[in-house]
Design a protein around this motif. Sequence first.
Motif, PDB file in Angstrom:
ATOM      1  N   VAL A 176       0.705  -1.109  -0.171  1.00  9.55           N
ATOM      2  CA  VAL A 176       0.114  -0.173  -0.023  1.00  9.55           C
ATOM      3  C   VAL A 176       0.824   1.152  -0.083  1.00  9.55           C
ATOM      4  N   TYR A 177       0.547   2.133  -0.915  1.00 11.35           N
ATOM      5  CA  TYR A 177       1.356   3.427  -0.839  1.00 11.35           C
ATOM      6  C   TYR A 177       0.244   4.809  -0.702  1.00 11.35           C
ATOM      7  N   ASP A 178       1.030   5.968  -0.893  1.00 11.63           N
ATOM      8  CA  ASP A 178       0.467   7.259  -0.853  1.00 11.63           C
ATOM      9  C   ASP A 178       1.469   8.461  -1.344  1.00 11.63           C
ATOM     10  N   ASP A 179       1.125   9.421  -1.110  1.00 14.10           N
ATOM     11  CA  ASP A 179       1.933  10.354  -1.337  1.00 14.10           C
ATOM     12  C   ASP A 179       2.466  11.267  -0.235  1.00 14.10           C
ATOM     13  N   MET A 180       2.201  10.935   0.936  1.00  9.81           N
ATOM     14  CA  MET A 180       2.446  11.477   2.035  1.00  9.81           C
ATOM     15  C   MET A 180       3.295  11.023   3.074  1.00  9.81           C
ATOM     16  N   GLY A 181       4.300  10.310   2.658  1.00 10.20           N
ATOM     17  CA  GLY A 181       5.297   9.487   3.596  1.00 10.20           C
ATOM     18  C   GLY A 181       4.413   8.411   4.305  1.00 10.20           C
ATOM     19  N   GLY A 182       3.575   7.840   3.885  1.00  8.85           N
ATOM     20  CA  GLY A 182       2.605   6.847   4.719  1.00  8.85           C
ATOM     21  C   GLY A 182       1.695   7.152   5.469  1.00  8.85           C
ATOM     22  N   ALA A 183       1.263   8.423   5.474  1.00 12.69           N
ATOM     23  CA  ALA A 183       0.338   8.987   6.590  1.00 12.69           C
ATOM     24  C   ALA A 183      -0.820   8.456   6.360  1.00 12.69           C
ATOM     25  N   ILE A 184      -1.348   8.080   5.228  1.00 11.37           N
ATOM     26  CA  ILE A 184      -2.764   7.533   4.856  1.00 11.37           C
ATOM     27  C   ILE A 184      -2.325   6.075   4.721  1.00 11.37           C
ATOM     28  N   ALA A 185      -1.462   5.639   3.914  1.00 14.27           N
ATOM     29  CA  ALA A 185      -0.974   4.247   3.815  1.00 14.27           C
ATOM     30  C   ALA A 185      -1.081   3.299   5.030  1.00 14.27           C
ATOM     31  N   SER A 186      -0.664   3.909   6.123  1.00 15.55           N
ATOM     32  CA  SER A 186      -0.503   3.105   7.477  1.00 15.55           C
ATOM     33  C   SER A 186      -1.716   3.027   8.083  1.00 15.55           C
ATOM     34  N   ARG A 187      -2.886   3.643   7.862  1.00 19.06           N
ATOM     35  CA  ARG A 187      -4.026   3.157   8.286  1.00 19.06           C
ATOM     36  C   ARG A 187      -4.693   1.901   7.503  1.00 19.06           C
ATOM     37  N   ALA A 188      -4.415   1.762   5.950  1.00 18.34           N
ATOM     38  CA  ALA A 188      -4.618   0.492   5.494  1.00 18.34           C
ATOM     39  C   ALA A 188      -3.724  -0.823   6.026  1.00 18.34           C
ATOM     40  N   TRP A 189      -2.479  -0.207   6.255  1.00 15.50           N
ATOM     41  CA  TRP A 189      -1.562  -1.377   6.600  1.00 15.50           C
ATOM     42  C   TRP A 189      -2.060  -1.814   8.092  1.00 15.50           C
ATOM     43  N   TRP A 190      -2.427  -0.922   9.004  1.00  8.31           N
ATOM     44  CA  TRP A 190      -3.141  -1.129  10.246  1.00  8.31           C
ATOM     45  C   TRP A 190      -4.302  -2.138  10.098  1.00  8.31           C
ATOM     46  N   MET A 191      -5.013  -1.685   9.355  1.00 12.18           N
ATOM     47  CA  MET A 191      -6.397  -2.486   9.280  1.00 12.18           C
ATOM     48  C   MET A 191      -6.103  -3.878   8.790  1.00 12.18           C
ATOM     49  N   LEU A 192      -5.194  -3.960   7.800  1.00 15.61           N
ATOM     50  CA  LEU A 192      -4.961  -5.252   6.976  1.00 15.61           C
ATOM     51  C   LEU A 192      -4.052  -6.136   7.706  1.00 15.61           C
ATOM     52  N   VAL A 193      -2.870  -5.766   8.505  1.00 13.06           N
ATOM     53  CA  VAL A 193      -2.098  -6.585   9.207  1.00 13.06           C
ATOM     54  C   VAL A 193      -2.586  -7.204  10.583  1.00 13.06           C
ATOM     55  N   GLN A 194      -3.705  -6.495  11.102  1.00 13.94           N
ATOM     56  CA  GLN A 194      -4.436  -7.256  12.228  1.00 13.94           C
ATOM     57  C   GLN A 194      -5.208  -8.444  11.834  1.00 13.94           C
ATOM     58  N   GLN A 195      -5.384  -8.482  10.430  1.00 13.28           N
ATOM     59  CA  GLN A 195      -6.300  -9.577   9.863  1.00 13.28           C
ATOM     60  C   GLN A 195      -5.287 -10.830   9.488  1.00 13.28           C
ATOM     61  N   GLY A 196      -3.960 -10.652   9.820  1.00 10.47           N
ATOM     62  CA  GLY A 196      -2.958 -11.770   9.431  1.00 10.47           C
ATOM     63  C   GLY A 196      -2.619 -11.569   8.088  1.00 10.47           C
ATOM     64  N   ILE A 197      -2.992 -10.578   7.297  1.00 12.09           N
ATOM     65  CA  ILE A 197      -2.532 -10.566   6.064  1.00 12.09           C
ATOM     66  C   ILE A 197      -1.184  -9.858   5.825  1.00 12.09           C
ATOM     67  N   GLU A 198      -0.358 -10.345   4.883  1.00 13.39           N
ATOM     68  CA  GLU A 198       1.030 -10.103   4.678  1.00 13.39           C
ATOM     69  C   GLU A 198       0.881  -8.762   3.993  1.00 13.39           C
ATOM     70  N   VAL A 199       1.282  -7.557   4.691  1.00 15.87           N
ATOM     71  CA  VAL A 199       1.276  -6.270   3.958  1.00 15.87           C
ATOM     72  C   VAL A 199       2.291  -5.333   4.305  1.00 15.87           C
ATOM     73  N   SER A 200       2.772  -4.447   3.454  1.00 12.22           N
ATOM     74  CA  SER A 200       3.899  -3.591   3.514  1.00 12.22           C
ATOM     75  C   SER A 200       3.534  -2.382   3.060  1.00 12.22           C
ATOM     76  N   VAL A 201       4.095  -1.003   3.730  1.00 18.43           N
ATOM     77  CA  VAL A 201       3.991   0.277   2.900  1.00 18.43           C
ATOM     78  C   VAL A 201       5.002   0.657   2.067  1.00 18.43           C
ATOM     79  N   LEU A 202       4.843   1.118   1.057  1.00 20.18           N
ATOM     80  CA  LEU A 202       6.043   1.427   0.154  1.00 20.18           C
ATOM     81  C   LEU A 202       6.670   2.867   0.834  1.00 20.18           C
ATOM     82  N   ASP A 203       7.827   2.534   1.042  1.00 19.88           N
ATOM     83  CA  ASP A 203       8.612   3.514   1.660  1.00 19.88           C
ATOM     84  C   ASP A 203       8.706   4.856   0.633  1.00 19.88           C
ATOM     85  N   GLY A 204       8.459   6.174   1.174  1.00 23.00           N
ATOM     86  CA  GLY A 204       8.393   7.068   0.433  1.00 23.00           C
ATOM     87  C   GLY A 204       7.144   7.273  -0.871  1.00 23.00           C
TER      88      GLY A 204
END
Length: 279
Positions: free
Chosen positions: A93-121
């Motif tokens: 998951v990515y955005d254009d704000m340093g992960g400010a938005i993508a981190s919400r998707a990451w947090w929602m997904l990772v607690q479901q046991g999904i393998e998820v990463s945020v694109l750095d930058g």
Amino acid sequence: MALPTMISATQLQAMIDQPDLVILDSRFYLTDHDKGRELYEVGHIPSALFVDLHHQLAGPETALSGRHPLPSPETFSSTLSQLGVGPSTQVIVYDDMGGAIASRAWWMLVQQGIEVSVLDGGLPAWQAAGFMVEAGVNEATKSDQRIEVSYPWLISEDDVAANFEADRFQLLDARAEDRFQGENETMDPVAGHIPGAMNRPFSRNLNEKGEMKTPSLLLEEWTQLLEHVEQPIVYYCGSGVTACHNVLAMNYAGLEAKHVYVGSWSQWAKRMHRKLSEC
């Protein structure tokens, strides 16, 4: 145990044709809810799907909720299925704000046991590396393996209220310092912060290029900040979005962090406004 967190543009490019990979573009702008999708259609990482914070990563705001409450488990399970995300899917998951938005998707997904990463930058880092973008809209292939969604890391308004006496956790606010101090509030009916909270603006997790600071530097900064804190940390912000960036940064530094008060200040300010109105 720390959670999986970041991936670089070069790493993503090397795996972009991998089966069972879903790339999510989560760009979002608080003052223009259509802008993220419009920019996605102009240019995005190849094969990426657009995911809307306001409508897919949040449920409807109510008089008692924060601005971005979590969608019901049933609704989010359906969203994941529509996006082609199943139990064996790897998500970037990515955005254009340093992960400010993508981190919400990451947090929602990772607690479901999904393998998820945020694109750095995010997208800027992808383009700076010279990798191509494509225009238009990609259609997801629906997953026939539905994920049973739950939110074990969610902290409620009642939990926060009870904590004033129970003292089971320490609140940490991810908003900018001026909003935390009540000096600049344009979105919520009451300015300030939840009593007893500490402040670590999520922007301090980023370097001058909008990428995550190194794990070693984050570890040093977070360890110093929390040196005298004995309770577990519960993270919050304005509406349960950038709080997730602090959770992401902590895990990137190798520190355990999970719990978010999703209602955050936008919900707590409504609570304070009701109480002031009753006086």
